[in-house]
Design an enzyme around this catalytic site. Structure first.
Site, PDB file in Angstrom:
ATOM      1  N   HIS A   1      -5.397   3.626  -1.563  1.00 33.31           N
ATOM      2  CA  HIS A   1      -6.824   3.988  -1.324  1.00 33.31           C
ATOM      3  C   HIS A   1      -7.170   5.429  -1.611  1.00 33.31           C
ATOM      4  CE1 HIS A   1      -9.451   3.953   2.601  1.00 33.31           C
ATOM      5  NE2 HIS A   1     -10.074   4.517   1.615  1.00 33.31           N
TER       6      HIS A   1
ATOM      7  N   GLY B   1       1.209  -1.651   4.150  1.00 33.18           N
ATOM      8  CA  GLY B   1       1.777  -0.166   3.694  1.00 33.18           C
ATOM      9  C   GLY B   1       2.557   0.572   4.786  1.00 33.18           C
TER      10      GLY B   1
ATOM     11  N   ARG C   1       4.706  18.679   0.365  1.00 36.28           N
ATOM     12  CA  ARG C   1       5.472  19.851  -0.105  1.00 36.28           C
ATOM     13  C   ARG C   1       4.668  20.264  -1.347  1.00 36.28           C
ATOM     14  NH1 ARG C   1      10.175  21.980   2.058  1.00 36.28           N
ATOM     15  NH2 ARG C   1       9.670  21.738   4.401  1.00 36.28           N
TER      16      ARG C   1
ATOM     17  N   GLU D   1     -10.887  -9.544   2.719  1.00 38.53           N
ATOM     18  CA  GLU D   1      -9.482  -9.098   3.350  1.00 38.53           C
ATOM     19  C   GLU D   1      -9.816  -9.049   4.913  1.00 38.53           C
ATOM     20  OE1 GLU D   1      -7.273  -5.773   2.042  1.00 38.53           O
ATOM     21  OE2 GLU D   1      -6.373  -5.505   3.935  1.00 38.53           O
TER      22      GLU D   1
ATOM     23  N   ARG E   1      -9.654   8.009  -1.042  1.00 34.76           N
ATOM     24  CA  ARG E   1     -10.556   8.303  -0.170  1.00 34.76           C
ATOM     25  C   ARG E   1     -11.318   9.485  -0.602  1.00 34.76           C
ATOM     26  NH1 ARG E   1      -8.852   6.383   5.275  1.00 34.76           N
ATOM     27  NH2 ARG E   1     -10.393   7.584   6.021  1.00 34.76           N
TER      28      ARG E   1
ATOM     29  N   ASN F   1       0.852  -1.164   0.052  1.00 34.86           N
ATOM     30  CA  ASN F   1       0.173  -0.017  -0.235  1.00 34.86           C
ATOM     31  C   ASN F   1       0.786   1.431  -0.089  1.00 34.86           C
ATOM     32  OD1 ASN F   1      -1.235   2.366   1.355  1.00 34.86           O
ATOM     33  ND2 ASN F   1      -2.930   1.014   1.594  1.00 34.86           N
TER      34      ASN F   1
ATOM     35  N   GLU G   1      -8.512   0.549  -3.178  1.00 38.05           N
ATOM     36  CA  GLU G   1      -8.965   0.319  -2.104  1.00 38.05           C
ATOM     37  C   GLU G   1     -10.161   1.603  -1.888  1.00 38.05           C
ATOM     38  OE1 GLU G   1      -6.453  -0.177   1.517  1.00 38.05           O
ATOM     39  OE2 GLU G   1      -7.922   0.742   2.734  1.00 38.05           O
TER      40      GLU G   1
ATOM     41  N   HIS H   1       1.195   6.271   1.831  1.00 41.31           N
ATOM     42  CA  HIS H   1       1.899   7.216   2.699  1.00 41.31           C
ATOM     43  C   HIS H   1       3.347   7.646   1.819  1.00 41.31           C
ATOM     44  CE1 HIS H   1      -0.862   7.234   5.808  1.00 41.31           C
ATOM     45  NE2 HIS H   1      -0.941   5.951   5.917  1.00 41.31           N
TER      46      HIS H   1
ATOM     47  N   THR I   1      -6.830   6.174   9.677  1.00 39.73           N
ATOM     48  CA  THR I   1      -6.693   5.287   8.953  1.00 39.73           C
ATOM     49  C   THR I   1      -8.024   4.562   9.003  1.00 39.73           C
ATOM     50  OG1 THR I   1      -5.279   3.336   8.186  1.00 39.73           O
ATOM     51  CG2 THR I   1      -5.314   3.826  10.359  1.00 39.73           C
ATOM     52  N   THR I   2      -7.951   3.390   8.114  1.00 36.33           N
ATOM     53  CA  THR I   2      -9.480   2.610   8.321  1.00 36.33           C
ATOM     54  C   THR I   2      -9.627   1.955   9.366  1.00 36.33           C
ATOM     55  OG1 THR I   2      -8.954   2.172   5.839  1.00 36.33           O
ATOM     56  CG2 THR I   2     -10.711   0.986   6.847  1.00 36.33           C
TER      57      THR I   2
ATOM     58  N   HIS J   1      -3.651  -4.729   7.380  1.00 38.26           N
ATOM     59  CA  HIS J   1      -3.788  -3.687   8.563  1.00 38.26           C
ATOM     60  C   HIS J   1      -2.883  -3.790   9.758  1.00 38.26           C
ATOM     61  CE1 HIS J   1      -5.390   0.024  10.148  1.00 38.26           C
ATOM     62  NE2 HIS J   1      -6.041   0.220   8.886  1.00 38.26           N
TER      63      HIS J   1
ATOM     64  N   ARG K   1      -6.916  12.656   0.691  1.00 41.48           N
ATOM     65  CA  ARG K   1      -5.945  13.161   1.500  1.00 41.48           C
ATOM     66  C   ARG K   1      -4.602  12.819   1.235  1.00 41.48           C
ATOM     67  NH1 ARG K   1      -7.082   9.892   7.235  1.00 41.48           N
ATOM     68  NH2 ARG K   1      -9.137  10.872   7.036  1.00 41.48           N
ATOM     69  N   HIS K   2      -4.509  11.714   0.358  1.00 38.22           N
ATOM     70  CA  HIS K   2      -3.217  11.305  -0.009  1.00 38.22           C
ATOM     71  C   HIS K   2      -3.275  10.825  -1.565  1.00 38.22           C
ATOM     72  CE1 HIS K   2      -4.937   7.636   1.549  1.00 38.22           C
ATOM     73  NE2 HIS K   2      -4.642   7.752   2.593  1.00 38.22           N
TER      74      HIS K   2
END
Ligand code: PXP
Length: 238
Positions: free
Chosen positions: A42, A212, A17, A150, A44, A6, A69, A9, A99-100, A190, A48-49
């Site tokens: 993922h 991840g 940045r 999963e 979302r 994953n 995801e 991150h 996180t989830t 996870h 956010r990422h």
């Protein structure tokens, strides 16, 4: 045992940045060359990422498998249908969570999830449902014709002591055996790291681990290639 990485991150770091580094495409190339069997990201609702453009770019460049995801909501389903990942992993999503946090309540959302699975199947996209290691949830997942589940290993990863951890490990093993006996593909993930992933990897009914944070964190010190290889050798079974 397959290992999927994953990369959320890596995107978190890039977004800090606002530029393009570290590159997700480069990261996935390194992961794949180091032996990863797939890449997970993922998308979302709050982006956010991972962003929509990342998913499209990754679809073009990943040579193993892309696991998207996502929450089972219309907006993200549309992106998934356009991008066509190899499979999707449906998760519950709360805006404020780091996180989830939990598995899906498949029993309570059977009708909706069944429709979503049907839609993905019509587009030849396989579906995995992220569930806690609970018999009723796994049986419900099977009834609505998911391809895979999963198993949420978060509670196992955060066990308060080793006895508790052994109990939770047995729960994961039982859940995996049940899912396998129902003919489902079995993934787990996870909170898995270099200390706790080995015991989960030893459960024969599990086909694939999704990891991840711990790999991305370790890559800061040893590099991504080495971090992936170390995890690969830890979870690898003949
Ligand atoms: N599987 C699912 C469904 C997840 O939501 C996450 C976290 O994004 C992972 C696996 C990977 O967890 P971790 O980053 O703790 O390894």
């Amino acid at each position: 045992m397959r290992l999927t990485i994953n990369i959320d991150h890596i995107a978190t770091l890039r977004n800090a940045r606002g530029g393009h580094e570290p590159s997700l495409v480069e990261a996935t190339r390194i992961c794949e060359a180091a032996g990863a069997h797939g890449i997970v990201c993922h998308l979302r609702e709050d982006r956010r990422h991972i962003r929509d453009t990342d998913v499209r770019e990754l679809r073009k460049t990943i040579t193993t498998k892309l696991d998207l995801e996502m929450a089972a909501i219309d907006e993200i389903i549309q992106v998934a249908l356009e991008v066509v990942p190899d499979f999707v992993t449906l998760v519950p999503e709360r805006r404020r969570e780091l996180t989830t946090e939990d598995g899906l309540d498949v029993r309570a959302n059977k009708l909706h999830l069944k429709e979503v699975i049907k839609t993905f199947h019509q587009h030849r996209i396989a579906v995995s449902l992220f569930v806690n290691p609970i018999r009723e949830q796994i049986e419900a997942a099977h009834e609505i014709e998911t391809d895979m589940i999963e198993i949420h290993t978060g509670e196992y990863a955060e066990a308060r002591n080793s006895l508790h951890q052994q109990e939770l490990l047995a729960q994961v093993a039982q859940a995996a055996a049940l899912a396998k006996s129902l003919g489902l593909g079995v993934h787990a993930g996870h909170g898995l790291n270099y200390s706790n992933a080995g015991a989960i990897a030893a459960i024969r009914a599990i086909d694939e681990l999704s990891i991840g944070y711990s790999i991305v964190a370790r890559s800061m010190f040893v590099g991504l290639e080495c971090a992936v290889k170390e995890m690969r050798s830890l979870v690898h079974q003949e």
